[in-house]
Design a protein around this motif. Structure first.
Motif, PDB file in Angstrom:
ATOM      1  N   VAL A  15       0.847  -1.201   0.000  1.00 26.06           N
ATOM      2  CA  VAL A  15       0.000   0.000   0.000  1.00 26.06           C
ATOM      3  C   VAL A  15       0.875   1.241   0.000  1.00 26.06           C
ATOM      4  CG1 VAL A  15      -1.666   1.328   1.349  1.00 26.06           C
ATOM      5  CG2 VAL A  15      -1.986  -1.129   1.058  1.00 26.06           C
ATOM      6  N   ASP A  16       1.930   1.249   0.801  1.00 28.81           N
ATOM      7  CA  ASP A  16       2.838   2.400   0.837  1.00 28.81           C
ATOM      8  C   ASP A  16       3.460   2.646  -0.531  1.00 28.81           C
ATOM      9  OD1 ASP A  16       2.334   2.891   3.506  1.00 28.81           O
ATOM     10  OD2 ASP A  16       4.152   1.876   4.234  1.00 28.81           O
ATOM     11  N   ALA A  17       3.852   1.586  -1.207  1.00 26.53           N
ATOM     12  CA  ALA A  17       4.452   1.726  -2.540  1.00 26.53           C
ATOM     13  C   ALA A  17       3.434   2.279  -3.529  1.00 26.53           C
ATOM     14  CB  ALA A  17       4.998   0.383  -3.018  1.00 26.53           C
ATOM     15  N   GLN A  18       2.188   1.798  -3.446  1.00 16.46           N
ATOM     16  CA  GLN A  18       1.153   2.289  -4.349  1.00 16.46           C
ATOM     17  C   GLN A  18       0.831   3.752  -4.075  1.00 16.46           C
ATOM     18  OE1 GLN A  18      -2.301  -0.294  -4.588  1.00 16.46           O
ATOM     19  NE2 GLN A  18      -0.999  -2.108  -4.394  1.00 16.46           N
ATOM     20  N   LEU A  19       0.744   4.111  -2.790  1.00 17.76           N
ATOM     21  CA  LEU A  19       0.497   5.508  -2.436  1.00 17.76           C
ATOM     22  C   LEU A  19       1.598   6.399  -2.985  1.00 17.76           C
ATOM     23  CD1 LEU A  19      -0.732   5.193   1.264  1.00 17.76           C
ATOM     24  CD2 LEU A  19      -2.075   5.945  -0.710  1.00 17.76           C
ATOM     25  N   LYS A  20       2.832   5.963  -2.818  1.00 15.13           N
ATOM     26  CA  LYS A  20       3.963   6.755  -3.317  1.00 15.13           C
ATOM     27  C   LYS A  20       3.877   6.925  -4.827  1.00 15.13           C
ATOM     28  CE  LYS A  20       8.929   7.160  -3.306  1.00 15.13           C
ATOM     29  NZ  LYS A  20      10.216   6.649  -2.873  1.00 15.13           N
ATOM     30  N   GLU A  21       3.528   5.860  -5.539  1.00 12.93           N
ATOM     31  CA  GLU A  21       3.406   5.922  -6.992  1.00 12.93           C
ATOM     32  C   GLU A  21       2.309   6.908  -7.414  1.00 12.93           C
ATOM     33  OE1 GLU A  21       1.938   3.038 -10.603  1.00 12.93           O
ATOM     34  OE2 GLU A  21       3.114   2.123  -8.992  1.00 12.93           O
ATOM     35  N   PHE A  22       1.133   6.809  -6.770  1.00 13.61           N
ATOM     36  CA  PHE A  22       0.035   7.722  -7.117  1.00 13.61           C
ATOM     37  C   PHE A  22       0.376   9.161  -6.750  1.00 13.61           C
ATOM     38  CE2 PHE A  22      -2.711   3.887  -7.261  1.00 13.61           C
ATOM     39  CZ  PHE A  22      -3.248   4.092  -8.520  1.00 13.61           C
ATOM     40  N   ASP A  27       1.949  14.644  -8.450  1.00 12.59           N
ATOM     41  CA  ASP A  27       2.941  15.723  -8.535  1.00 12.59           C
ATOM     42  C   ASP A  27       3.244  16.065  -9.989  1.00 12.59           C
ATOM     43  OD1 ASP A  27       3.100  15.858  -5.774  1.00 12.59           O
ATOM     44  OD2 ASP A  27       5.002  14.752  -5.647  1.00 12.59           O
ATOM     45  N   ARG A  28       3.412  15.072 -10.849  1.00 17.95           N
ATOM     46  CA  ARG A  28       3.696  15.325 -12.277  1.00 17.95           C
ATOM     47  C   ARG A  28       2.491  16.000 -12.940  1.00 17.95           C
ATOM     48  NH1 ARG A  28       7.308  13.270  -9.870  1.00 17.95           N
ATOM     49  NH2 ARG A  28       7.507  15.437  -9.363  1.00 17.95           N
ATOM     50  N   VAL A  34       0.071  23.458 -13.689  1.00 20.46           N
ATOM     51  CA  VAL A  34       0.654  24.790 -13.477  1.00 20.46           C
ATOM     52  C   VAL A  34       1.119  25.372 -14.805  1.00 20.46           C
ATOM     53  CG1 VAL A  34       2.601  26.026 -12.431  1.00 20.46           C
ATOM     54  CG2 VAL A  34       1.251  24.430 -11.055  1.00 20.46           C
ATOM     55  N   ARG A  35       1.779  24.561 -15.627  1.00 25.34           N
ATOM     56  CA  ARG A  35       2.231  25.053 -16.950  1.00 25.34           C
ATOM     57  C   ARG A  35       1.032  25.461 -17.811  1.00 25.34           C
ATOM     58  NH1 ARG A  35       6.085  21.030 -16.199  1.00 25.34           N
ATOM     59  NH2 ARG A  35       4.905  19.476 -17.353  1.00 25.34           N
ATOM     60  N   LEU A  36       0.000  24.628 -17.822  1.00 24.47           N
ATOM     61  CA  LEU A  36      -1.178  24.923 -18.641  1.00 24.47           C
ATOM     62  C   LEU A  36      -1.937  26.146 -18.130  1.00 24.47           C
ATOM     63  CD1 LEU A  36      -2.464  21.290 -19.263  1.00 24.47           C
ATOM     64  CD2 LEU A  36      -1.493  22.850 -20.968  1.00 24.47           C
ATOM     65  N   LEU A  37      -2.074  26.263 -16.826  1.00 25.84           N
ATOM     66  CA  LEU A  37      -2.765  27.426 -16.261  1.00 25.84           C
ATOM     67  C   LEU A  37      -2.003  28.712 -16.564  1.00 25.84           C
ATOM     68  CD1 LEU A  37      -3.946  25.934 -12.865  1.00 25.84           C
ATOM     69  CD2 LEU A  37      -5.420  26.706 -14.743  1.00 25.84           C
TER      70      LEU A  37
END
Length: 107
Positions: A15-22, A27-28, A34-37
């Motif tokens: 679960v920790d690994a999945q949370l980190k991935e999501f 973040d990406r 931010v670039r689009l706005l």
């Protein structure tokens, strides 16, 4: 007291690994947003300058209705149309603010 995970429950490390991935994906995506706005804001700034050159009002309700109708029409979810409307109303408010700043800078 919490019950221990059953045989089908994912291990905490998984679960920790999945949370980190999501969270990394979020973040990406936030960086893209931010670039689009900011790209959208640059367009609004230019629109403000053009409107000022020809004496047009910053607030144009018919355009706001058109933008909101468009974003709802292209919305596939999972955000519902109300959420998309609220988000874009805020984006439009900030765009108008930029247009006003462009007008005030010209004065």
């Amino acid at each position: 007291m919490a019950e221990p995970p059953g045989p089908s429950a994912p291990a905490p490390a998984s679960v920790d690994a999945q949370l980190k991935e999501f969270r990394n994906r979020i973040d990406r995506l936030d960086e893209q947003l931010v670039r689009l706005l900011n790209a959208r804001a640059s367009c609004a700034d230019e629109i403000g300058h053009l409107k000022d050159q020809v004496g047009m009002e910053t607030y144009q309700p018919s355009r706001e209705v058109e933008v909101l109708r468009h974003v709802r029409a292209v919305n596939p979810g999972p955000l519902d149309d109300g959420a998309i409307t609220r988000l874009f109303e805020r984006i439009i408010d900030e765009s108008r603010r930029l247009e006003r700043l462009a007008h005030d800078g010209e004065a």
